[in-house]
Design an enzyme around this catalytic site. Structure first.
Site, PDB file in Angstrom:
ATOM      1  N   THR A   1     -33.545 -12.423   4.656  1.00  0.00           N
ATOM      2  CA  THR A   1     -32.777 -11.401   3.931  1.00  0.00           C
ATOM      3  C   THR A   1     -31.893 -12.000   2.832  1.00  0.00           C
ATOM      4  OG1 THR A   1     -30.869 -11.554   5.392  1.00  0.00           O
ATOM      5  CG2 THR A   1     -32.620 -10.045   6.065  1.00  0.00           C
TER       6      THR A   1
ATOM      7  N   ASP B   1     -32.106 -27.133  -2.603  1.00  0.00           N
ATOM      8  CA  ASP B   1     -31.127 -26.810  -1.563  1.00  0.00           C
ATOM      9  C   ASP B   1     -30.018 -27.861  -1.579  1.00  0.00           C
ATOM     10  OD1 ASP B   1     -29.774 -26.851   1.046  1.00  0.00           O
ATOM     11  OD2 ASP B   1     -31.226 -25.298   1.575  1.00  0.00           O
TER      12      ASP B   1
HETATM   13  C1  PRP Z   1     -26.127 -22.502   0.025  1.00  0.00           C
HETATM   14  C2  PRP Z   1     -24.990 -22.834  -0.911  1.00  0.00           C
HETATM   15  C3  PRP Z   1     -24.165 -21.587  -0.891  1.00  0.00           C
HETATM   16  C4  PRP Z   1     -25.195 -20.519  -0.732  1.00  0.00           C
HETATM   17  C5  PRP Z   1     -25.387 -19.837  -2.055  1.00  0.00           C
HETATM   18  O1  PRP Z   1     -25.748 -22.610   1.353  1.00  0.00           O
HETATM   19  O2  PRP Z   1     -24.256 -23.973  -0.528  1.00  0.00           O
HETATM   20  O3  PRP Z   1     -23.213 -21.534   0.159  1.00  0.00           O
HETATM   21  O4  PRP Z   1     -26.403 -21.156  -0.326  1.00  0.00           O
HETATM   22  O5  PRP Z   1     -26.254 -18.764  -1.921  1.00  0.00           O
HETATM   23  P1  PRP Z   1     -25.801 -17.270  -2.154  1.00  0.00           P
HETATM   24  O6  PRP Z   1     -24.978 -17.245  -3.391  1.00  0.00           O
HETATM   25  O7  PRP Z   1     -27.111 -16.543  -2.287  1.00  0.00           O
HETATM   26  O8  PRP Z   1     -25.040 -16.809  -0.944  1.00  0.00           O
HETATM   27  P2  PRP Z   1     -26.796 -22.408   2.562  1.00  0.00           P
HETATM   28  O9  PRP Z   1     -26.720 -21.004   3.057  1.00  0.00           O
HETATM   29  O10 PRP Z   1     -28.131 -22.914   2.138  1.00  0.00           O
HETATM   30  O11 PRP Z   1     -26.165 -23.309   3.696  1.00  0.00           O
HETATM   31  P3  PRP Z   1     -26.029 -24.899   3.757  1.00  0.00           P
HETATM   32  O12 PRP Z   1     -25.072 -25.323   2.650  1.00  0.00           O
HETATM   33  O13 PRP Z   1     -25.463 -25.126   5.111  1.00  0.00           O
HETATM   34  O14 PRP Z   1     -27.403 -25.486   3.575  1.00  0.00           O
HETATM   35  N1  URA Z   2     -28.529 -22.402  -2.152  1.00  0.00           N
HETATM   36  C1  URA Z   2     -28.924 -23.605  -2.626  1.00  0.00           C
HETATM   37  O1  URA Z   2     -28.568 -24.669  -2.064  1.00  0.00           O
HETATM   38  N2  URA Z   2     -29.709 -23.622  -3.721  1.00  0.00           N
HETATM   39  C2  URA Z   2     -30.090 -22.520  -4.354  1.00  0.00           C
HETATM   40  O2  URA Z   2     -30.798 -22.606  -5.368  1.00  0.00           O
HETATM   41  C3  URA Z   2     -29.660 -21.282  -3.850  1.00  0.00           C
HETATM   42  C4  URA Z   2     -28.887 -21.248  -2.748  1.00  0.00           C
END
Ligand code: PRP
Ligand code: URA
Length: 210
Positions: free
Chosen positions: A109, A201
């Site tokens: 989602t 990521d």
């Molecule tokens: C990533 C990033 C942000 C988020 C951004 O975290 O560090 O927090 O995605 O996406 P959004 O603007 O669509 O919410 P992630 O959920 O991948 O977690 P992680 O840092 O633990 O890998």
């Molecule tokens: N979170 C990430 O780390 N990379 C992206 O491009 C989007 C969300």
């Protein structure tokens, strides 16, 4: 958008972001560069920090000279990737307190889910700087900002290295009072809500988990 959105424009930031984008850049270098970018961004984002004057005796004479005022800072990384920006911010303001907000995005989602929140005492009296390298849909940032506001915080800034237009618009619409600093506005999100061209990521690249 609004006057509280700042897209930084500096050759050093552009160069360092290009290194981050490269999939051949390894974890060690990626982490180091995220830290450097946070420091460069923090230098700009903290431009309006309030100052007090103190009296100091130089080897020549006594003078009044500015120091950062008593209003304390809190740096709040959104876990995990925001952690990578903390050392750069602490290099600028070593006395800042650090809070943590844990968020992960549901892979299907793309909705954020909060799993941890620990903020410094008297956070409502502090200037809070939320740090997260990626602003994609904006869901994680908006939820984190709602959470921080629910604790009574009034003075909030958000620093993200790369933003998608969708995420920046969402934050601007839902949190017009928050000062947002972005080093790079990218083209769009893909069907998995990753930023294009982005850097992949950020959490995995900082911590070497993939
Ligand atoms: C990533 C990033 C942000 C988020 C951004 O975290 O560090 O927090 O995605 O996406 P959004 O603007 O669509 O919410 P992630 O959920 O991948 O977690 P992680 O840092 O633990 O890998
Ligand atoms: N979170 C990430 O780390 N990379 C992206 O491009 C989007 C969300």
């Amino acid at each position: 958008m609004n006057d509280n959105i700042t897209i930084l424009d500096h050759p050093l930031l552009k160069h360092k972001i290009s290194v981050l984008r490269d999939k051949a850049t390894g974890t060690n270098e990626f982490r180091k560069i995220i830290e450097e970018i946070a420091m460069l961004m923090g230098y700009e984002a903290l431009r309006d920090l309030p100052l007090d004057e103190i009296e100091v005796e130089t080897p020549i004479e006594t003078c009044l000279t500015p120091v950062i005022a008593g209003k304390k800072l809190a740096i709040v990384p959104i876990l995990r990737a925001g952690l990578g920006m903390v050392p750069g911010m602490l290099a600028l303001v070593p006395t800042a307190k650090v809070g943590h907000i844990g968020m992960y995005r549901d892979e299907e989602t793309h909705e954020p889910h909060e799993y941890y929140c620990k903020l410094p005492e008297q956070v409502e009296d502090r200037i809070v700087i939320v740090v997260d390298p990626m602003l994609a849909t904006g869901g994680s940032a908006c939820d984190a900002l709602n959470l921080i506001k629910s604790k009574g915080v009034k003075n909030i800034k958000l620093m993200s290295v790369i933003a998608a237009p969708e995420g920046l618009e969402k934050v601007a619409a839902e949190h017009p009072d928050v000062q947002v600093y972005v080093a790079q506005l990218d083209r769009c999100l893909n069907e998995d809500a990753y930023i294009c061209p982005g850097l992949g990521d950020a959490g995995d690249r900082i911590f070497g988990t993939k």
